[in-house]
Motif scaffolding. Structure first.
Motif, mmCIF file in Angstrom:
data_model
loop_
_atom_site.group_PDB
_atom_site.id
_atom_site.type_symbol
_atom_site.label_atom_id
_atom_site.label_comp_id
_atom_site.label_asym_id
_atom_site.label_seq_id
_atom_site.Cartn_x
_atom_site.Cartn_y
_atom_site.Cartn_z
ATOM 1 N N TRP A 77 0.831 -1.203 0.000
ATOM 2 C CA TRP A 77 0.000 0.000 0.000
ATOM 3 C C TRP A 77 0.870 1.258 0.000
ATOM 4 O O TRP A 77 0.561 2.245 -0.673
ATOM 5 N N VAL A 78 1.961 1.222 0.763
ATOM 6 C CA VAL A 78 2.863 2.373 0.802
ATOM 7 C C VAL A 78 3.430 2.655 -0.588
ATOM 8 O O VAL A 78 3.535 3.813 -1.016
ATOM 9 N N LYS A 79 3.793 1.606 -1.321
ATOM 10 C CA LYS A 79 4.313 1.785 -2.681
ATOM 11 C C LYS A 79 3.313 2.509 -3.569
ATOM 12 O O LYS A 79 3.683 3.301 -4.441
ATOM 13 N N LEU A 80 2.035 2.219 -3.364
ATOM 14 C CA LEU A 80 0.991 2.862 -4.162
ATOM 15 C C LEU A 80 0.675 4.272 -3.680
ATOM 16 O O LEU A 80 -0.040 5.022 -4.361
ATOM 17 N N GLY A 81 1.178 4.615 -2.476
ATOM 18 C CA GLY A 81 0.875 5.927 -1.918
ATOM 19 C C GLY A 81 -0.539 6.032 -1.387
ATOM 20 O O GLY A 81 -1.101 7.130 -1.301
ATOM 21 N N GLN A 82 -1.129 4.887 -0.995
ATOM 22 C CA GLN A 82 -2.501 4.869 -0.488
ATOM 23 C C GLN A 82 -2.525 4.302 0.932
ATOM 24 O O GLN A 82 -1.877 3.293 1.203
ATOM 25 N N PRO A 83 -3.285 4.927 1.848
ATOM 26 C CA PRO A 83 -3.406 4.386 3.208
ATOM 27 C C PRO A 83 -4.038 2.994 3.184
ATOM 28 O O PRO A 83 -4.981 2.750 2.427
ATOM 29 N N MET A 84 -3.524 2.107 3.971
ATOM 30 C CA MET A 84 -4.039 0.740 4.007
ATOM 31 C C MET A 84 -5.307 0.664 4.857
ATOM 32 O O MET A 84 -5.292 1.001 6.043
ATOM 33 N N PRO A 85 -6.435 0.203 4.292
ATOM 34 C CA PRO A 85 -7.611 -0.037 5.119
ATOM 35 C C PRO A 85 -7.348 -1.204 6.076
ATOM 36 O O PRO A 85 -6.646 -2.154 5.730
ATOM 37 N N TYR A 86 -7.916 -1.140 7.270
ATOM 38 C CA TYR A 86 -7.752 -2.223 8.225
ATOM 39 C C TYR A 86 -9.048 -2.432 9.005
ATOM 40 O O TYR A 86 -9.918 -1.556 9.074
ATOM 41 N N VAL A 87 -9.156 -3.612 9.590
ATOM 42 C CA VAL A 87 -10.168 -3.914 10.599
ATOM 43 C C VAL A 87 -9.441 -4.576 11.755
ATOM 44 O O VAL A 87 -8.589 -5.443 11.545
ATOM 45 N N LEU A 88 -9.756 -4.156 12.953
ATOM 46 C CA LEU A 88 -9.215 -4.795 14.167
ATOM 47 C C LEU A 88 -10.384 -5.396 14.927
ATOM 48 O O LEU A 88 -11.306 -4.687 15.336
ATOM 49 N N VAL A 89 -10.335 -6.713 15.080
ATOM 50 C CA VAL A 89 -11.433 -7.459 15.707
ATOM 51 C C VAL A 89 -11.016 -7.918 17.089
ATOM 52 O O VAL A 89 -9.924 -8.462 17.267
ATOM 53 N N GLN A 90 -11.870 -7.727 18.060
ATOM 54 C CA GLN A 90 -11.658 -8.246 19.414
ATOM 55 C C GLN A 90 -12.712 -9.302 19.725
ATOM 56 O O GLN A 90 -13.891 -9.124 19.418
ATOM 57 N N GLY A 91 -12.270 -10.402 20.355
ATOM 58 C CA GLY A 91 -13.224 -11.395 20.829
ATOM 59 C C GLY A 91 -13.866 -12.214 19.732
ATOM 60 O O GLY A 91 -15.078 -12.430 19.738
#
Length: 495
Positions: free
Chosen positions: A196-210
């Motif tokens: 994603w950094v190479k493309l210059g775009q912020p990486m979408p993420y999801v952080l799951v708990q439980g």
């Protein structure tokens, strides 16, 4: 039986007496961390904190979700139950199940309607999506902050959409809208972030708990690059995971999760993260610049449960599930190279700094004209080059009269079979990472240092190998049978 959410798993722990309901009020800062740490060090039941000062009533924290069990007759019950195995399953049985799942075709997750998904019972968007709402405690008193992720799962997808990675990495809360996550370049999430950094775009993420316990375990172990953890869990369950779409991006996440955090990751390492107490058993002293995880949406179940792992002196999840995943990867790599291996294991007390490789008595038939030193060298060449095993500094190659899960066996082998100066295969310029705690500053700075395989293999049976001065080997079979037949079953004493 496979537990599809955290709550059914906790019911199973309750059934075997391995869950402690902490109903008295505890402070929201350090007390959950301190109780969890002591629970790990005493092999006590997993603490479920149900009354946290300052938290919304009903919000809970679960400590030590996959540490060693309080049941002495089933010490790995939490990991075994998490993976759908009988609670009394042994380390080799658990490791073999992980290896076997690699050979089963993966099952892609199935997208379900999010309307009735448990994780969507409460939704916070925009400014309302704030981490301050949740009871995230300090794990240790010198940590750089409250760690929002110790047993949750980060979800990230490569820009081309071909690889979705589910992984566990520590993530520190900075404030209600920001977190700093440890992104290691060699790890899978680090590889995806770099794309994603190479493309210059912020990486979408999801952080799951439980999430379901099997999902947490698989997210915490090494599996081959390019393999989706969701597919692997589907193979383990023999049915696909039910997932829903994220609220703010195109990622998919387990529908039965307790808490879901969504957002994007910065393009640079722009936020201090750490220090943090680590698996080696020592409190951290340094921070480093890591990417910022910006929070854009949060959803959660009613009365959510936030899992907490407090890494430190053995034994905790670093020394159970992570070590089991490493053992599965090591065993698979060695067998793929044609080396005869009975099992591998990192004894918990070694804080994943020792690795024991056990070989069968007939290994010379499989590897004719191979010396023990050559065997040891081949083991080191394979394991020390593997990204998933980069943390390992010391390997012990032993015969199968040694049980690697029994510390007394391992100590006996090291004390009586390791020569003070010979039969040691040293790899002097191996890759070194800072989390392994046995190196010097110059080695950490250069990223290079020694690693070693101790060759403790004994002569072949009938060709000079000594018998044990033990009950099993020092007495005729008829004497042993008579002793056992008259030994009371209800006591360790013969009287």
């Amino acid at each position: 039986m496979h537990y599809k959410d955290l709550r059914s798993y906790l019911a199973a722990l309750d059934e075997i007496g391995d869950l402690a309901h902490i109903t008295r009020e505890v402070d929201g800062d350090l007390e959950p961390g301190a109780i969890t740490r002591r629970s790990c060090e005493l092999d006590a039941p997993a603490p479920l904190f149900e009354n946290i000062r300052g938290a919304t009533p009903g919000f809970r924290v679960l400590g030590a979700p996959a540490a060693r069990s309080s049941r002495k007759d089933m010490p790995y019950a939490r990991v075994a139950l998490s993976l759908g195995l009988p609670p009394a399953a042994s380390v080799p049985e658990i490791v073999d199940a992980l290896i076997a799942t690699r050979d089963i075709p993966g099952k892609k997750p199935v997208l379900v309607d999010a309307t009735n998904a448990p994780c969507r019972q409460n939704i916070l968007m925009g400014d309302d999506a704030n981490l301050d709402k949740f009871p995230i405690p300090f794990a240790h008193d010198t940590d750089g902050g409250r760690y929002a992720n110790t047993w949750g799962m980060l979800i990230a997808k490569s820009p081309d959409g071909k690889w979705t990675n589910w992984s566990i990495a520590r993530v520190m809360k900075v404030d209600g809208k920001r977190m700093a996550g440890l992104i290691v370049p060699s790890q899978h999430i680090g590889q995806i972030w770099a794309e994603w950094v190479k493309l210059g775009q912020p990486m979408p993420y999801v952080l799951v708990q439980g999430m379901a316990p099997a999902i947490a375990c698989v997210a915490g172990i090494p599996i081959p690059a390019g393999v989706d953890e969701a597919d692997y869990v589907g193979a383990l369950w023999n049915e696909p995971i039910e997932v829903v779409k994220a609220l703010t991006n195109d990622l998919e996440l387990p529908a039965n999760s307790e808490v879901v955090i969504e957002g994007h990751v910065s393009l640079t390492r722009d936020c201090p993260e750490g220090p943090y107490g680590e698996y080696s058993g020592y409190l951290g002293t340094h921070s480093s610049l890591q990417p910022t995880f910006h929070v854009e949406a949060i959803s959660y179940r009613d009365d959510p449960i936030w899992p907490l792992v407090v890494a430190g002196r053995p034994t905790d999840e670093s020394h159970t599930i992570w070590a089991m995943g490493m053992a599965a990867d090591a065993t698979a790599l060695l067998r793929a190279a044609g080396l005869p291996v009975t099992c591998t294991w990192a004894p918990e007390e070694s804080a994943v700094h020792w690795f024991v490789v056990v070989v069968p008595n007939d290994w010379r038939d499989v590897l004719p004209d191979t010396s023990t030193e050559e065997f040891a060298r081949r083991v080191g060449e394979i394991l020390f080059k593997a990204d998933s095993l980069v943390f390992l500094p010391k390997i012990y190659l032993v015969d199968d009269d040694i049980d690697p899960t029994k510390l007394s066996d391992v100590v006996w082998a090291i004390a009586t079979r390791v020569h003070p100066s010979r039969r040691q295969v040293v790899f002097s310029d191996a890759r070194v990472v800072s989390l392994a705690h046995c190196y010097e500053d110059d080695e950490y700075e250069s990223g290079k240092g020694p690693k070693i395989v101790f060759d403790t293999l004994q002569p072949a049976i009938g060709k000079g190998r000594l018998r044990h001065a033990s009950f099993d080997q020092a007495y005729p079979e008829d004497v042993r049978k008579r002793v056992l037949a008259n030994w009371p079953t209800t006591t360790k004493s013969p009287i």
